[in-house]
Design a protein around this motif. Structure first.
Motif, PDB file in Angstrom:
ATOM      1  N   UNK A  63       0.877  -1.293   0.057  1.00 53.71           N
ATOM      2  CA  UNK A  63      -0.104  -0.506  -0.047  1.00 53.71           C
ATOM      3  C   UNK A  63       0.560   1.219   0.019  1.00 53.71           C
ATOM      4  N   UNK A  64       0.572   2.314  -0.493  1.00 57.23           N
ATOM      5  CA  UNK A  64       0.801   2.994  -0.491  1.00 57.23           C
ATOM      6  C   UNK A  64       1.165   4.311   0.681  1.00 57.23           C
ATOM      7  N   UNK A  65       1.396   4.266   1.045  1.00 54.92           N
ATOM      8  CA  UNK A  65       2.303   5.366   2.455  1.00 54.92           C
ATOM      9  C   UNK A  65       1.966   6.865   2.310  1.00 54.92           C
ATOM     10  N   UNK A  66       3.367   7.011   1.651  1.00 52.30           N
ATOM     11  CA  UNK A  66       2.862   8.855   0.772  1.00 52.30           C
ATOM     12  C   UNK A  66       3.235   8.972  -0.269  1.00 52.30           C
ATOM     13  N   UNK A  67       2.852  10.034  -0.818  1.00 50.94           N
ATOM     14  CA  UNK A  67       3.368   9.862  -2.674  1.00 50.94           C
ATOM     15  C   UNK A  67       3.225  11.571  -2.652  1.00 50.94           C
ATOM     16  N   UNK A  68       4.210  11.750  -3.112  1.00 48.70           N
ATOM     17  CA  UNK A  68       4.735  13.222  -3.846  1.00 48.70           C
ATOM     18  C   UNK A  68       5.322  13.468  -4.811  1.00 48.70           C
ATOM     19  N   UNK A  69       4.534  14.383  -5.346  1.00 49.07           N
ATOM     20  CA  UNK A  69       4.637  14.691  -6.999  1.00 49.07           C
ATOM     21  C   UNK A  69       4.401  15.579  -7.649  1.00 49.07           C
TER      22      UNK A  69
END
Length: 164
Positions: free
Chosen positions: A150-156
């Motif tokens: 699972x994605x805990x944190x995403x920065x784009x």
């Protein structure tokens, strides 16, 4: 002197990992076999990218931890559920197409988490006929929760290509 610095660094890292949310105190930190887990991590990211390209993000909530954190181009978007409801969902409704190109992903493992860096170009066409071409990058932290990555944190973030 070097030995003291090394010991201080080790002590600090043990304190950091013993903090709540990093891993359970008194438990050994799980080390993931990247060679076997990398395809599964890349699959989560690919499913998200495909949903964006299809302009249909139904079910993408399952790719994110419930307490995930999303950051986009200098903004704190909240959890994925908040981002989906207040930003991504409405935005996708205004698009006619969203296409990625030159997509690359690098995954590395640190203890029990996967760190992913995606680089890509994308082109958006709005329903009103406007287009936007951008270079983008995303960094994500993923963790296995109940047997699923699972994605805990995403920065784009993105920028216009030079010369545009």
């Amino acid at each position: 002197m070097k030995l003291n610095v090394a010991l201080a660094s080790l002590a600090i890292s043990q304190v950091v990992y013993a903090q709540p949310g990093h891993h359970p105190p008194g438990q050994p930190m799980a080390v993931i076999n990247g060679a076997t887990e990398e395809p599964a991590v890349k699959e989560v990211l690919a499913r998200y990218k495909t949903a964006i390209e299809k302009l249909d993000v139904a079910g993408t909530e399952s790719l994110f931890a419930s307490d995930s954190a999303i950051f986009e181009t200098g903004g704190v978007e909240g959890t994925y559920a908040q981002y989906l409801a207040h930003h991504l969902g409405p935005e996708l409704k205004a698009f006619r197409s969203f296409a990625f190109s030159d997509y690359k992903v690098i995954v590395r493992f640190e203890g029990s988490v996967a760190l992913a860096t995606e680089t890509y170009n994308y082109r958006i066409e709005t329903r009103s006929g406007e287009t936007a071409d951008r270079h983008g990058v995303a960094t994500s932290v993923l963790k296995k929760i109940d047997g699923q990555w699972k994605i805990l944190s995403m920065h784009n973030s993105a920028r216009k290509p030079k010369g545009s």
